[in-house]
Design a protein around this motif. Structure first.
Motif, PDB file in Angstrom:
ATOM      1  N   ARG A   1       4.912  -0.978 -14.415  1.00  0.00           N
ATOM      2  CA  ARG A   1       6.067  -1.531 -13.710  1.00  0.00           C
ATOM      3  C   ARG A   1       6.697  -0.491 -12.787  1.00  0.00           C
ATOM      4  O   ARG A   1       7.152  -0.815 -11.679  1.00  0.00           O
ATOM      5  CB  ARG A   1       7.095  -2.039 -14.717  1.00  0.00           C
ATOM      6  N   MET A   2       6.702   0.764 -13.254  1.00  0.00           N
ATOM      7  CA  MET A   2       7.248   1.838 -12.423  1.00  0.00           C
ATOM      8  C   MET A   2       6.439   1.967 -11.138  1.00  0.00           C
ATOM      9  O   MET A   2       6.994   2.034 -10.028  1.00  0.00           O
ATOM     10  CB  MET A   2       7.210   3.158 -13.202  1.00  0.00           C
ATOM     11  N   LEU A   3       5.110   1.964 -11.256  1.00  0.00           N
ATOM     12  CA  LEU A   3       4.262   2.064 -10.069  1.00  0.00           C
ATOM     13  C   LEU A   3       4.425   0.837  -9.179  1.00  0.00           C
ATOM     14  O   LEU A   3       4.481   0.950  -7.948  1.00  0.00           O
ATOM     15  CB  LEU A   3       2.797   2.222 -10.490  1.00  0.00           C
ATOM     16  N   ALA A   4       4.489  -0.334  -9.791  1.00  0.00           N
ATOM     17  CA  ALA A   4       4.643  -1.570  -9.011  1.00  0.00           C
ATOM     18  C   ALA A   4       5.962  -1.570  -8.254  1.00  0.00           C
ATOM     19  O   ALA A   4       6.042  -2.057  -7.118  1.00  0.00           O
ATOM     20  CB  ALA A   4       4.558  -2.781  -9.928  1.00  0.00           C
TER      21      ALA A   4
ATOM     22  N   ARG B   1       5.536  -0.040  -5.138  1.00  0.00           N
ATOM     23  CA  ARG B   1       4.454  -0.688  -4.373  1.00  0.00           C
ATOM     24  C   ARG B   1       3.221   0.213  -4.284  1.00  0.00           C
ATOM     25  O   ARG B   1       2.547   0.309  -3.274  1.00  0.00           O
ATOM     26  CB  ARG B   1       4.939  -1.067  -2.969  1.00  0.00           C
ATOM     27  N   PHE B   2       2.938   0.873  -5.415  1.00  0.00           N
ATOM     28  CA  PHE B   2       1.798   1.789  -5.473  1.00  0.00           C
ATOM     29  C   PHE B   2       0.490   1.018  -5.569  1.00  0.00           C
ATOM     30  O   PHE B   2       0.337   0.139  -6.415  1.00  0.00           O
ATOM     31  CB  PHE B   2       1.940   2.707  -6.695  1.00  0.00           C
ATOM     32  N   ARG B   3      -0.454   1.354  -4.705  1.00  0.00           N
ATOM     33  CA  ARG B   3      -1.799   0.788  -4.755  1.00  0.00           C
ATOM     34  C   ARG B   3      -2.798   1.846  -4.323  1.00  0.00           C
ATOM     35  O   ARG B   3      -2.499   2.683  -3.479  1.00  0.00           O
ATOM     36  CB  ARG B   3      -1.939  -0.432  -3.827  1.00  0.00           C
ATOM     37  N   LEU B   4      -3.997   1.811  -4.941  1.00  0.00           N
ATOM     38  CA  LEU B   4      -5.085   2.673  -4.518  1.00  0.00           C
ATOM     39  C   LEU B   4      -6.306   1.803  -4.235  1.00  0.00           C
ATOM     40  O   LEU B   4      -7.184   1.652  -5.078  1.00  0.00           O
ATOM     41  CB  LEU B   4      -5.419   3.708  -5.604  1.00  0.00           C
ATOM     42  N   PRO B   5      -6.364   1.191  -3.062  1.00  0.00           N
ATOM     43  CA  PRO B   5      -7.527   0.361  -2.728  1.00  0.00           C
ATOM     44  C   PRO B   5      -8.751   1.239  -2.506  1.00  0.00           C
ATOM     45  O   PRO B   5      -8.629   2.463  -2.339  1.00  0.00           O
ATOM     46  CB  PRO B   5      -7.093  -0.315  -1.426  1.00  0.00           C
ATOM     47  N   PRO B   6      -9.944   0.664  -2.505  1.00  0.00           N
ATOM     48  CA  PRO B   6     -11.138   1.454  -2.221  1.00  0.00           C
ATOM     49  C   PRO B   6     -11.055   2.100  -0.835  1.00  0.00           C
ATOM     50  O   PRO B   6     -10.877   1.411   0.166  1.00  0.00           O
ATOM     51  CB  PRO B   6     -12.272   0.417  -2.280  1.00  0.00           C
TER      52      PRO B   6
ATOM     53  N   ALA C   1       6.999   9.116 -16.901  1.00  0.00           N
ATOM     54  CA  ALA C   1       7.578  10.162 -16.055  1.00  0.00           C
ATOM     55  C   ALA C   1       6.681  10.472 -14.857  1.00  0.00           C
ATOM     56  O   ALA C   1       7.151  10.589 -13.721  1.00  0.00           O
ATOM     57  CB  ALA C   1       7.814  11.423 -16.886  1.00  0.00           C
ATOM     58  N   LEU C   2       5.387  10.569 -15.108  1.00  0.00           N
ATOM     59  CA  LEU C   2       4.451  10.860 -14.021  1.00  0.00           C
ATOM     60  C   LEU C   2       4.355   9.702 -13.043  1.00  0.00           C
ATOM     61  O   LEU C   2       4.242   9.892 -11.822  1.00  0.00           O
ATOM     62  CB  LEU C   2       3.073  11.173 -14.595  1.00  0.00           C
ATOM     63  N   ALA C   3       4.377   8.480 -13.564  1.00  0.00           N
ATOM     64  CA  ALA C   3       4.319   7.303 -12.698  1.00  0.00           C
ATOM     65  C   ALA C   3       5.493   7.279 -11.732  1.00  0.00           C
ATOM     66  O   ALA C   3       5.344   6.920 -10.556  1.00  0.00           O
ATOM     67  CB  ALA C   3       4.288   6.026 -13.534  1.00  0.00           C
ATOM     68  N   GLY C   4       6.666   7.666 -12.196  1.00  0.00           N
ATOM     69  CA  GLY C   4       7.826   7.732 -11.316  1.00  0.00           C
ATOM     70  C   GLY C   4       7.643   8.755 -10.215  1.00  0.00           C
ATOM     71  O   GLY C   4       7.950   8.491  -9.040  1.00  0.00           O
ATOM     72  N   GLU C   5       7.091   9.925 -10.566  1.00  0.00           N
ATOM     73  CA  GLU C   5       6.901  10.983  -9.574  1.00  0.00           C
ATOM     74  C   GLU C   5       5.843  10.583  -8.547  1.00  0.00           C
ATOM     75  O   GLU C   5       6.034  10.747  -7.334  1.00  0.00           O
ATOM     76  CB  GLU C   5       6.483  12.274 -10.281  1.00  0.00           C
ATOM     77  N   VAL C   6       4.722  10.047  -9.027  1.00  0.00           N
ATOM     78  CA  VAL C   6       3.658   9.627  -8.123  1.00  0.00           C
ATOM     79  C   VAL C   6       4.118   8.459  -7.248  1.00  0.00           C
ATOM     80  O   VAL C   6       3.845   8.415  -6.048  1.00  0.00           O
ATOM     81  CB  VAL C   6       2.394   9.253  -8.913  1.00  0.00           C
ATOM     82  N   GLY C   7       4.832   7.520  -7.842  1.00  0.00           N
ATOM     83  CA  GLY C   7       5.309   6.361  -7.100  1.00  0.00           C
ATOM     84  C   GLY C   7       6.287   6.730  -6.008  1.00  0.00           C
ATOM     85  O   GLY C   7       6.218   6.188  -4.892  1.00  0.00           O
ATOM     86  N   ARG C   8       7.175   7.669  -6.301  1.00  0.00           N
ATOM     87  CA  ARG C   8       8.159   8.082  -5.290  1.00  0.00           C
ATOM     88  C   ARG C   8       7.476   8.713  -4.087  1.00  0.00           C
ATOM     89  O   ARG C   8       7.835   8.437  -2.938  1.00  0.00           O
ATOM     90  CB  ARG C   8       9.174   9.052  -5.909  1.00  0.00           C
ATOM     91  N   PHE C   9       6.467   9.547  -4.319  1.00  0.00           N
ATOM     92  CA  PHE C   9       5.800  10.163  -3.180  1.00  0.00           C
ATOM     93  C   PHE C   9       4.916   9.157  -2.454  1.00  0.00           C
ATOM     94  O   PHE C   9       4.695   9.283  -1.248  1.00  0.00           O
ATOM     95  CB  PHE C   9       4.970  11.373  -3.614  1.00  0.00           C
ATOM     96  N   HIS C  10       4.437   8.171  -3.171  1.00  0.00           N
ATOM     97  CA  HIS C  10       3.649   7.124  -2.528  1.00  0.00           C
ATOM     98  C   HIS C  10       4.468   6.420  -1.453  1.00  0.00           C
ATOM     99  O   HIS C  10       3.927   5.999  -0.414  1.00  0.00           O
ATOM    100  CB  HIS C  10       3.167   6.117  -3.577  1.00  0.00           C
TER     101      HIS C  10
END
Length: 397
Positions: free
Chosen positions: A65-68, A71-76, A181-190
């Motif tokens: 949910r944090m990543l969503a 709007r985090f996505r890693l398409p091919p 915690a990591l999902a929040g950090e990665v999501g923010r930079f995304h």
């Protein structure tokens, strides 16, 4: 290094293909021999890269949910792309990292490293410790990459924290709290990457102008920031640490009997920052006499393949220029071979030439420590101090 728990799961010596169950109960086949690892990498039809960026620890709903929410996505795009778009995306990135453009950065990088080495030498001569990761290697690849492809306007520290967070989130054994915690950090930079992908110049503009959708632009930037710079700073640290324990090699560098390029290749063979990579079997096959049913996850042990006695004359010794030294798989092989290999080699050659003399007459105060991670070594520091109080060696060979 594999997951530390896997080291006791299989009795030494490891077979060509070993079955291992991970920390969440998922079965994998670990491929250890050079020939079989190369076979898999060279056949993206039978062994697809679709799982290359899958999280090794399934994420809890809260992390998802944090990543969503970001709007985090890693398409091919690159490493995880088995589709028809891969060659087109790769060609644009390869052009940005063309060997001619990489070579043009060498004088600038040499001057930067030489200046840093002079300051580090002065610090050592004054009797203080220096951290060759934080004070030399950590940000060099990012600074070079920014000159080549144009990157988001973000503090270096924020980019480094994001990259290390991503490597941990997708490839480490984690508990749920750490994942959130990591999902929040990665999501923010995304979010930063998404904004830059829509308006940025350089590589982002080239991908947009070629008709690639915003998610693909973001995915390519994500991969470059993680694999394109973080792994290189890791390798520079690991290589310098290895050279600290190889006085004969350093002596050969001083006299010219040992070539800088050979040192870099032997370092890539013995101290690769990426020790494994993953594939998933698309069809029933056999590897090293072991049946591989379709759908099986494969862990390709790149680090072990670099020490295969069938390929290397003295597999466990640091002997630059020895037979088989350059046949390592540190950059992978086949259609997904690392597109930034020439860039990483150039950066490592500059650091070896300019910084290796610092290691003469020092003692290691704190060797690099690497956290538990399936694929990335992620050293955190490399601290040295003058062993005698005498001036450290002169820079350059």
């Amino acid at each position: 290094m594999l997951f530390r728990s896997w080291g006791s799961a299989v009795e030494a010596p490891w077979p060509d293909v070993a079955e291992v169950t991970d920390h969440v109960g998922v079965r994998h086949l670990v491929v250890t021999r050079h020939a079989q690892v190369r076979q898999v990498l060279a056949d993206p039809v039978s062994y697809r890269p679709d799982n290359a960026l899958d999280a090794m620890t399934p994420m809890p709903v809260t992390a998802l949910r944090m990543l969503a929410g970001h709007r985090f996505r890693l398409p091919p795009t690159l490493a995880n792309n088995s589709g028809a778009s891969h060659p087109r995306i790769r060609a644009i990135v390869a052009d940005a990292l063309h060997p001619t453009r990489v070579a043009a950065q060498r004088p600038w990088l040499t001057a930067l490293v030489r200046d840093r080495v002079a300051r580090l030498r002065a610090t050592l001569d004054a009797g203080h410790s220096v951290d060759l990761y934080a004070d030399l290697a950590a940000d060099l690849p990012l600074l070079v990459l920014a000159r080549l492809v144009e990157l988001p306007d973000a503090p270096v520290g924020a980019v480094k924290e994001f990259a290390r967070a991503a490597l941990e989130l997708f490839w480490a054994p984690l508990d749920a709290d750490r994942q959130v915690a990591l999902a929040g950090e990665v999501g923010r930079f995304h979010r930063v990457l998404r904004d830059f992908a829509a308006t940025g110049g350089g590589l982002a503009a080239d991908l947009r102008n070629a008709g690639h959708p915003p998610d693909v632009v973001v995915g390519a930037l994500f991969f470059l920031l993680v694999a394109g710079q973080e792994t290189t700073s890791q390798f520079l640290t690991l290589l310098l640490h290895r050279l600290a324990g190889e006085p004969a090699v350093r002596a050969g560098l001083r006299t010219g009997e040992v070539a800088v390029g050979d040192v870099v290749e032997e370092g890539l063979r013995l101290e690769p920052p990426i020790v494994t990579w993953r594939r998933v079997a698309a069809v029933d096959s056999t590897l090293g006499g072991t049946p591989v049913p379709a759908g099986t996850g494969l862990v390709l042990w790149l680090g072990r393949a670099g020490r295969d006695p069938a390929v290397v004359e003295s597999p466990d010794e640091f002997r630059p220029g020895q037979r088989g030294s350059r046949r390592h798989l540190a950059f992978g092989a086949g259609a997904h071979r690392c597109v930034g290999d020439m860039l990483a080699r150039m950066e490592a050659a500059v650091v070896v030439a300019e910084a290796a003399p610092l290691l003469d007459g020092v003692r290691v105060i704190r060797p690099p420590w690497c956290p538990d991670n399936l694929t990335f070594r992620m050293p955190d520091a490399f601290v040295v101090r003058s062993a005698t109080g005498r001036p450290a060696g002169r820079t350059g060979f």
